[in-house]
Design a protein around this motif. Structure first.
Motif, short mmCIF file in Angstrom:
data_model
loop_
_atom_site.label_atom_id
_atom_site.label_comp_id
_atom_site.label_asym_id
_atom_site.label_seq_id
_atom_site.Cartn_x
_atom_site.Cartn_y
_atom_site.Cartn_z
N GLU A 246 14.28 7.09 12.93
CA GLU A 246 14.61 7.84 11.69
C GLU A 246 15.75 7.23 10.97
O GLU A 246 15.51 7.01 9.65
N ALA A 247 16.76 7.04 11.70
CA ALA A 247 17.98 6.62 11.27
C ALA A 247 17.96 5.13 10.56
O ALA A 247 18.37 4.83 9.79
N ILE A 248 17.18 4.40 11.40
CA ILE A 248 16.97 2.98 11.12
C ILE A 248 15.92 2.92 10.09
O ILE A 248 16.23 2.31 9.03
N ALA A 249 15.17 3.72 10.15
CA ALA A 249 14.07 3.48 9.17
C ALA A 249 14.41 3.98 7.63
O ALA A 249 14.08 3.29 6.56
N HIS A 250 15.59 5.06 7.69
CA HIS A 250 16.10 5.52 6.33
C HIS A 250 17.35 4.83 6.15
O HIS A 250 18.14 5.51 5.38
N GLU A 251 17.90 3.93 6.96
CA GLU A 251 19.05 3.29 6.64
C GLU A 251 20.32 4.18 6.77
O GLU A 251 21.17 4.07 6.04
N ARG A 252 20.17 5.41 7.73
CA ARG A 252 21.40 6.22 7.70
C ARG A 252 22.44 5.50 8.61
O ARG A 252 23.48 6.10 8.70
N ILE A 253 21.99 4.56 9.78
CA ILE A 253 22.89 3.85 10.04
C ILE A 253 22.76 2.20 9.89
O ILE A 253 21.86 1.81 9.17
N ALA A 254 24.04 1.46 9.97
CA ALA A 254 23.79 0.04 9.54
C ALA A 254 22.82 -0.93 10.65
O ALA A 254 22.33 -1.83 10.02
N GLY A 255 22.83 -0.50 11.82
CA GLY A 255 22.00 -1.27 12.78
C GLY A 255 22.00 -0.67 14.34
O GLY A 255 23.01 -0.02 14.43
N ALA A 256 21.41 -1.47 15.08
CA ALA A 256 21.38 -0.97 16.40
C ALA A 256 21.11 -2.35 17.25
O ALA A 256 20.49 -3.32 17.01
#
Ligand code: 8YV
Length: 317
Positions: A246-256
């Protein structure tokens, strides 16, 4: 007669396999046509098990191996072995402590640089022939600097410390969280993972997963924020993978940057589809140097246990 050894995962160093084969009657579980029939027929006389950190061994299988003298984990994580049961049974469970520290830390730094410098999208841009079509530098967005980042280490064990040493050499500020502050560590201790995520530019997961599960959840990712990176070289289950997707899909974090996953070899579609994610197939310890050292430790543990000694790397006896 050679002692019977059950091997649950392949070993990739021929010299180690040769030594195992010369000393033991090795049965490769992953090649058996009917594993259950094998266990019934040969389980009772089996004296040693070799397994991987991620694979471990189930309690049900251990119960079918009554004469077992050692479980040698070809890895450092023992979260997939019921240590309490083995302790009660007086069964040594050994790990390859210290053998893979440097390689795992190297990969953590590699993954972090890969994501913040967008190495994989940049590689694809060149490889796919897009550069001549889009020659202006504006074709690729600017990246982020790694040197000087504030790194939040989750779990300041051997690997966590090796990551800290490397990141320090890049001028990074280091904070960490763990079950307690480490008085011998020159880094800033933050008791709360959420607070660490809020303060850090990147969280690097290096913790054992014996009791921790889903600790990197939606709240932690929210705290890490749209400028923050998550690196995992420990265990997939430390992360709530749905929340991460979810966080990646909605750009809530910069990357992983991820080497490990909840349900390996399955990797969520969102993570596989995102340019903001660098992926590896659980390979942090997969170098010739480390795997040879790990294999030697496995050989040593088997030799010690089968000679009636307490293996030096035993965690349960
Ligand atoms: C290995 C690991 O990939 O050490 C561990 O716990 O998960 C990894 O280093 C694995 O154990 C190899 O068998």
């Amino acid at each position: 007669m050679k002692p019977r050894v059950l091997q649950l995962n392949p070993i990739l160093v021929p010299a180690i396999n040769d030594q195992l084969a010369s000393l033991y009657e090795v049965h490769k579980f992953f090649e058996l046509k009917d594993p259950q029939a094998w266990l019934q027929a040969f389980g009772p006389g089996t004296q040693a098990v070799i397994t991987g950190g991620h694979t471990g061994i189930s309690r049900a299988m251990l119960e079918q191996l009554p004469q077992l003298k050692v479980v040698a984990v070809n890895g450092v994580g023992t979260d997939a072995v019921d240590l309490t049961y083995c302790r009660a049974r007086g069964l040594p469970v050994t790990a390859t402590l210290g053998a893979l520290t440097e390689d795992v830390a190297d990969l953590a730094i590699g993954l972090l640089i890969a994501v913040c410098r967008q190495l994989l999208p940049g590689d694809r841009f060149v490889r796919d022939g897009l550069w001549p079509r889009f020659p202006q530098p504006s074709a690729i967005p600017l990246a982020r600097r790694f040197s000087g980042m504030h790194i939040g280490i989750v779990g300041l064990g051997r690997v966590g410390r090796a990551v800290a040493t490397r990141a320090s050499a890049f001028g990074c500020r280091i904070s960490y969280t763990d079950l307690r502050a480490m008085s011998d560590a020159p880094y800033h201790f933050v008791p709360s993972l959420v607070e660490l995520a809020r303060a850090a530019d990147a969280l690097v997961l290096c913790a054992a997963a014996d009791s921790a599960q889903g600790i990197v959840n939606a709240e932690v990712l929210q705290a890490l924020g749209p400028e923050g990176y998550l690196i995992n070289v420990a265990r997939g289950r430390l992360v709530d993978e749905d929340a991460l997707s979810e966080a990646i899909a909605h750009e809530r974090i910069a990357g992983a940057g991820l080497d490990v996953f909840v349900d390996e070899p399955q990797v969520p579609l969102v993570l596989r589809g995102s340019d903001k994610v660098a992926l590896q197939a659980h390979r942090a310890s997969a170098t010739w140097e480390t795997r040879a050292a790990m294999g030697q430790m496995v050989l040593d543990s088997l030799a010690q246990a089968l000679a009636g000694q307490r293996p030096a790397m035993s965690l349960t006896t």
